[in-house]
Design an enzyme around this catalytic site. Structure first.
Site, PDB file in Angstrom:
ATOM      1  N   LEU A  38     -40.259 -26.461  34.253  1.00 47.80           N
ATOM      2  CA  LEU A  38     -40.154 -27.865  34.647  1.00 47.80           C
ATOM      3  C   LEU A  38     -41.002 -28.029  35.900  1.00 47.80           C
ATOM      4  O   LEU A  38     -40.867 -27.262  36.857  1.00 47.80           O
ATOM      5  CB  LEU A  38     -38.695 -28.224  34.930  1.00 47.80           C
ATOM      6  CG  LEU A  38     -38.323 -29.699  35.139  1.00 47.80           C
ATOM      7  CD1 LEU A  38     -38.718 -30.535  33.924  1.00 47.80           C
ATOM      8  CD2 LEU A  38     -36.829 -29.828  35.397  1.00 47.80           C
ATOM      9  N   ASP A  39     -41.914 -29.004  35.902  1.00 47.01           N
ATOM     10  CA  ASP A  39     -42.833 -29.192  37.030  1.00 47.01           C
ATOM     11  C   ASP A  39     -42.085 -29.273  38.356  1.00 47.01           C
ATOM     12  O   ASP A  39     -40.977 -29.804  38.417  1.00 47.01           O
ATOM     13  CB  ASP A  39     -43.652 -30.475  36.849  1.00 47.01           C
ATOM     14  CG  ASP A  39     -44.787 -30.313  35.852  1.00 47.01           C
ATOM     15  OD1 ASP A  39     -45.064 -29.168  35.461  1.00 47.01           O
ATOM     16  OD2 ASP A  39     -45.400 -31.329  35.479  1.00 47.01           O
TER      17      ASP A  39
END
Length: 300
Positions: A38-39
């Protein structure tokens, strides 16, 4: 050792690797991994695998994801999110009706160009590192599936919340950028929350602070989901009444006669006397374990 999954509520600002480091510390174990990046700027559901559950990574990574994203129209950035440098702007105002009509073109099986600022590799180097250095970047196109893309609400002028269900490997910020282009303007993703990843949802997610508190109160085990709970899409096969010889053969990797109804060649969730043992498959009239995960396999 604790084996299973923890659904972490990742805050913006932390990388997925940062979360893994925190979980290793809280649980006091080394064998920890996340089930899909997840960024750093995004928040929401991050699946973390503990112990032997790390061996199920390939069976959970392909599952459907769900996001809530804010699209900001009238401005573009080089990273396609709020952390980048502005590259274009437009005075066009997009109405709810125009946006809702455009979203229909962003569902189904579509091609997507991966953003330059991404963790994909080019000749062994991360694209975002090449982008920062000003190097030429090859366009990487991939096929993705968007199951749903709907408008939830308007948040302010030219800003809207979207709910998106999609396959793995989908860049939500690229969808936002492409939506802007389709409307004759520009856009970037100003906010991203992952609300679900396969069986893991916000409802069963814990923050790092909550997990630390649970550790201090002796309740940490309550945050761990059993290994088999993450793979309900795999058909279960319940074995009972095995002879000692058959049980020993099966748990040591040898095949046994398959007297149970089961599909050929497909992964099966194997339970022995009601206890999850791992994954197996039927080949002809024989049954064999392919991934042994149960407690009994650790002791022979």
């Amino acid at each position: 050792m604790t084996d299973g999954f923890v659904t972490v509520l990742k805050p913006p600002g932390l990388t997925s690797s940062d979360v893994v480091t925190d979980i290793r510390r809280i649980f006091g174990m080394k064998r920890v991994g996340h089930g899909g990046t997840l960024d750093p700027g995004a928040s929401g559901v991050l699946t973390v695998c503990l112990g032997r559950a790390t061996r199920l990574f390939d069976y959970i990574i392909d599952k459907k994801k769900e996001y809530i994203a804010e699209i900001a129209l009238g401005k573009a950035t080089d990273t396609q999110d709020s952390y980048g440098t502005e590259t274009a702007s437009s005075d066009k105002t997009v109405s709810e009706e125009e946006l809702r009509a455009a979203l229909g073109c962003f569902t189904g099986r579509i091609s997507q160009n991966a953003p330059a600022y991404s963790a994909l590799n080019q000749n062994g180097v991360k694209l975002y590192k090449l982008a920062r250095s000003g190097a030429d970047i090859e366009t990487k196109t991939r096929e993705i599936t968007v199951y749903a893309c709907e408008l939830l609400t308007k948040t302010s002028h030219n800003r809207y919340l979207l709910r998106i269900e999609c396959s793995k490997g989908t860049y939500i910020r690229t969808i936002c950028s492409d939506i802007g282009k389709s409307l004759g303007t520009c856009a970037y993703m100003s906010f991203l929350l992952r609300t679900a990843s396969g069986e893991f949802t916000l409802e069963n997610a814990f923050s790092i602070a909550e997990l630390q508190k649970m550790k201090e109160t002796g309740a940490l085990e309550e945050a761990v989901m059993p290994m088999d709970s993450a793979i309900p899409h795999i058909t279960p096969l319940y074995l009972s009444g095995l002879s000692n010889r058959s049980r020993t053969r099966l748990l040591n990797g040898a095949d046994i006669a398959c007297e149970w109804e089961a599909a050929q060649g497909e992964p099966l969730r194997i339970y022995i006397d009601g206890v999850f043992a791992g994954l197996g498959k039927r080949d002809g009239d024989r049954l064999q374990m392919t991934l042994m995960l149960g407690e009994s396999t650790e002791n022979g």
